[in-house]
Design a protein around this motif. Structure first.
Motif, PDB file in Angstrom:
ATOM      1  N   SER A 182      12.964   2.863   8.115  1.00  0.00           N
ATOM      2  CA  SER A 182      12.733   3.914   7.124  1.00  0.00           C
ATOM      3  C   SER A 182      11.293   3.954   6.603  1.00  0.00           C
ATOM      4  N   VAL A 183      10.480   2.959   6.974  1.00  0.00           N
ATOM      5  CA  VAL A 183       9.103   2.892   6.469  1.00  0.00           C
ATOM      6  C   VAL A 183       8.306   4.092   6.980  1.00  0.00           C
ATOM      7  N   GLN A 184       7.644   4.776   6.061  1.00  0.00           N
ATOM      8  CA  GLN A 184       6.891   5.992   6.394  1.00  0.00           C
ATOM      9  C   GLN A 184       5.383   5.749   6.503  1.00  0.00           C
ATOM     10  N   TRP A 185       4.824   5.045   5.557  1.00  0.00           N
ATOM     11  CA  TRP A 185       3.394   4.766   5.580  1.00  0.00           C
ATOM     12  C   TRP A 185       3.136   3.427   4.909  1.00  0.00           C
ATOM     13  N   VAL A 186       2.026   2.787   5.278  1.00  0.00           N
ATOM     14  CA  VAL A 186       1.679   1.448   4.766  1.00  0.00           C
ATOM     15  C   VAL A 186       0.167   1.361   4.640  1.00  0.00           C
ATOM     16  N   GLU A 187      -0.297   0.668   3.616  1.00  0.00           N
ATOM     17  CA  GLU A 187      -1.703   0.308   3.500  1.00  0.00           C
ATOM     18  C   GLU A 187      -1.797  -1.140   3.052  1.00  0.00           C
ATOM     19  N   ARG A 188      -2.898  -1.789   3.380  1.00  0.00           N
ATOM     20  CA  ARG A 188      -3.132  -3.162   2.943  1.00  0.00           C
ATOM     21  C   ARG A 188      -3.726  -3.156   1.537  1.00  0.00           C
ATOM     22  N   THR A 189      -3.266  -4.087   0.717  1.00  0.00           N
ATOM     23  CA  THR A 189      -3.829  -4.235  -0.626  1.00  0.00           C
ATOM     24  C   THR A 189      -4.497  -5.582  -0.806  1.00  0.00           C
ATOM     25  N   GLY A 190      -4.452  -6.428   0.216  1.00  0.00           N
ATOM     26  CA  GLY A 190      -5.064  -7.748   0.164  1.00  0.00           C
ATOM     27  C   GLY A 190      -4.569  -8.564   1.338  1.00  0.00           C
ATOM     28  N   PRO A 191      -5.032  -9.809   1.472  1.00  0.00           N
ATOM     29  CA  PRO A 191      -4.557 -10.667   2.553  1.00  0.00           C
ATOM     30  C   PRO A 191      -3.035 -10.832   2.490  1.00  0.00           C
ATOM     31  N   ASN A 192      -2.346 -10.437   3.537  1.00  0.00           N
ATOM     32  CA  ASN A 192      -0.881 -10.558   3.631  1.00  0.00           C
ATOM     33  C   ASN A 192      -0.150  -9.747   2.564  1.00  0.00           C
ATOM     34  N   LYS A 193      -0.796  -8.713   2.036  1.00  0.00           N
ATOM     35  CA  LYS A 193      -0.165  -7.887   1.010  1.00  0.00           C
ATOM     36  C   LYS A 193      -0.220  -6.418   1.423  1.00  0.00           C
ATOM     37  N   PHE A 194       0.880  -5.701   1.168  1.00  0.00           N
ATOM     38  CA  PHE A 194       0.991  -4.317   1.595  1.00  0.00           C
ATOM     39  C   PHE A 194       1.674  -3.489   0.514  1.00  0.00           C
ATOM     40  N   ARG A 195       1.393  -2.206   0.525  1.00  0.00           N
ATOM     41  CA  ARG A 195       2.158  -1.242  -0.247  1.00  0.00           C
ATOM     42  C   ARG A 195       2.425  -0.044   0.656  1.00  0.00           C
ATOM     43  N   GLY A 196       3.510   0.674   0.347  1.00  0.00           N
ATOM     44  CA  GLY A 196       3.817   1.807   1.199  1.00  0.00           C
ATOM     45  C   GLY A 196       4.946   2.644   0.646  1.00  0.00           C
ATOM     46  N   GLY A 197       5.438   3.538   1.476  1.00  0.00           N
ATOM     47  CA  GLY A 197       6.543   4.409   1.106  1.00  0.00           C
ATOM     48  C   GLY A 197       7.626   4.338   2.157  1.00  0.00           C
ATOM     49  N   PHE A 198       8.870   4.522   1.737  1.00  0.00           N
ATOM     50  CA  PHE A 198       9.979   4.516   2.687  1.00  0.00           C
ATOM     51  C   PHE A 198      10.970   5.598   2.301  1.00  0.00           C
ATOM     52  N   GLU A 199      11.754   6.018   3.261  1.00  0.00           N
ATOM     53  CA  GLU A 199      12.750   7.056   3.045  1.00  0.00           C
ATOM     54  C   GLU A 199      14.058   6.405   2.609  1.00  0.00           C
ATOM     55  N   ALA A 200      14.384   6.506   1.337  1.00  0.00           N
ATOM     56  CA  ALA A 200      15.560   5.827   0.815  1.00  0.00           C
ATOM     57  C   ALA A 200      16.853   6.495   1.243  1.00  0.00           C
ATOM     58  N   MET A 201      16.810   7.754   1.587  1.00  0.00           N
ATOM     59  CA  MET A 201      18.018   8.466   1.986  1.00  0.00           C
ATOM     60  C   MET A 201      18.146   8.461   3.497  1.00  0.00           C
ATOM     61  N   GLN A 202      19.191   7.792   3.998  1.00  0.00           N
ATOM     62  CA  GLN A 202      19.494   7.793   5.418  1.00  0.00           C
ATOM     63  C   GLN A 202      20.989   7.996   5.591  1.00  0.00           C
ATOM     64  N   THR A 203      21.372   8.525   6.747  1.00  0.00           N
ATOM     65  CA  THR A 203      22.801   8.677   7.016  1.00  0.00           C
ATOM     66  C   THR A 203      23.403   7.318   7.312  1.00  0.00           C
TER      67      THR A 203
END
Length: 251
Positions: free
Chosen positions: A154-175
């Motif tokens: 479900s992960v849509q996009w990701v960016e790095r915020t530091g060493p071994n750290k990430f933030r992103g968006g995901f699609e919470a609604m799935q069938t």
């Protein structure tokens, strides 16, 4: 024997709305993240790196702990372990904040499922080989009991915020079945648009934490899952004493 003794957790319904943090400018869902400082431009994107870590984590044994907000000021705390290669799973979940707080436990060894609603009650054994695939209340998905694989897809996009750290968006609604909170997927999330998450990994490329945020009409619900003991034996075993489920559960 009551049906509730065979069920893991109460299923809550959450209506999440739009308003999550959008991808940074220039980072469309399909576009790779910019390389972090010191990283070769030819290296994997942030999304590729995190997805690889999620898949690696899901493929080996791990333990998990969950602290999650639920609608109506409720909370759930859970812990457990999953070993996909040996078909082993266990989870203990406790709900608080409501008028009738409940706890539940479940252990699955191969095709044998053992559950109890409260710690003071006895275990009940259910033979998963006799359960009809269409029986969604009693069937069990050993391929993804924690919801980690569904989150990965479900992960849509990701960016790095530091060493071994990430933030992103995901699609919470799935069938299909719900998959949040990760570790104890007991909340059905109806969401319009992406929801936010942060994640951390270790030096071995294993995911160690995922923090998900879902928004309902009243508040932001935070669901924190920590993962550890990657690749180590879980010690999961059948309960020493248990009762057999009544035959009508297999009808």
């Amino acid at each position: 024997m009551k049906l509730r003794r065979l069920l893991l957790t109460t299923t809550f319904t959450l209506l999440a709305t739009t308003g999550c943090t959008p991808p940074p400018p220039g980072k469309a869902n399909s576009a790779p993240s910019a390389p972090a400082a010191g990283q070769s431009p030819s290296g994997p994107s942030a999304k590729e790196e995190l997805l690889a870590a999620l898949r690696k984590t899901h493929a080996a044994a791990y333990t998990f702990k969950v602290r999650a907000d639920l609608p109506d000021s409720k909370r759930v705390n859970a812990s457990g372990a999953f070993d996909p290669k040996r078909s082993l799973f266990t989870e203990t979940s406790k709900e608080s904040g409501g008028k009738n707080p409940e706890s539940s436990q479940r252990t699955v060894v191969g095709k044998d499922s053992f559950s109890r609603q409260n710690s003071g009650e006895g275990w009940v054994h259910l033979d998963l080989r006799r359960i009809k695939p269409t029986d969604t209340l009693l069937s069990f998905d050993m391929k993804d009991p924690t919801g980690l694989a569904k989150f990965t897809s479900s992960v849509q996009w990701v960016e790095r915020t530091g060493p071994n750290k990430f933030r992103g968006g995901f699609e919470a609604m799935q069938t299909g079945d719900p998959f949040v909170p990760i570790g104890t997927p007991s909340v059905i999330a109806f969401s319009f648009g992406n929801s936010d998450f942060t994640a951390t990994t270790d030096g071995n490329g294993q995911v160690t934490s995922i923090v998900v945020e879902l928004r309902d009409e009243k508040a932001t619900l935070t669901m924190t899952t920590t993962l550890g003991n990657h690749g180590k034996p879980t010690g999961i075993a059948k309960p020493k004493r248990y009762d057999e489920a009544a035959d009508f559960y297999y009808d």
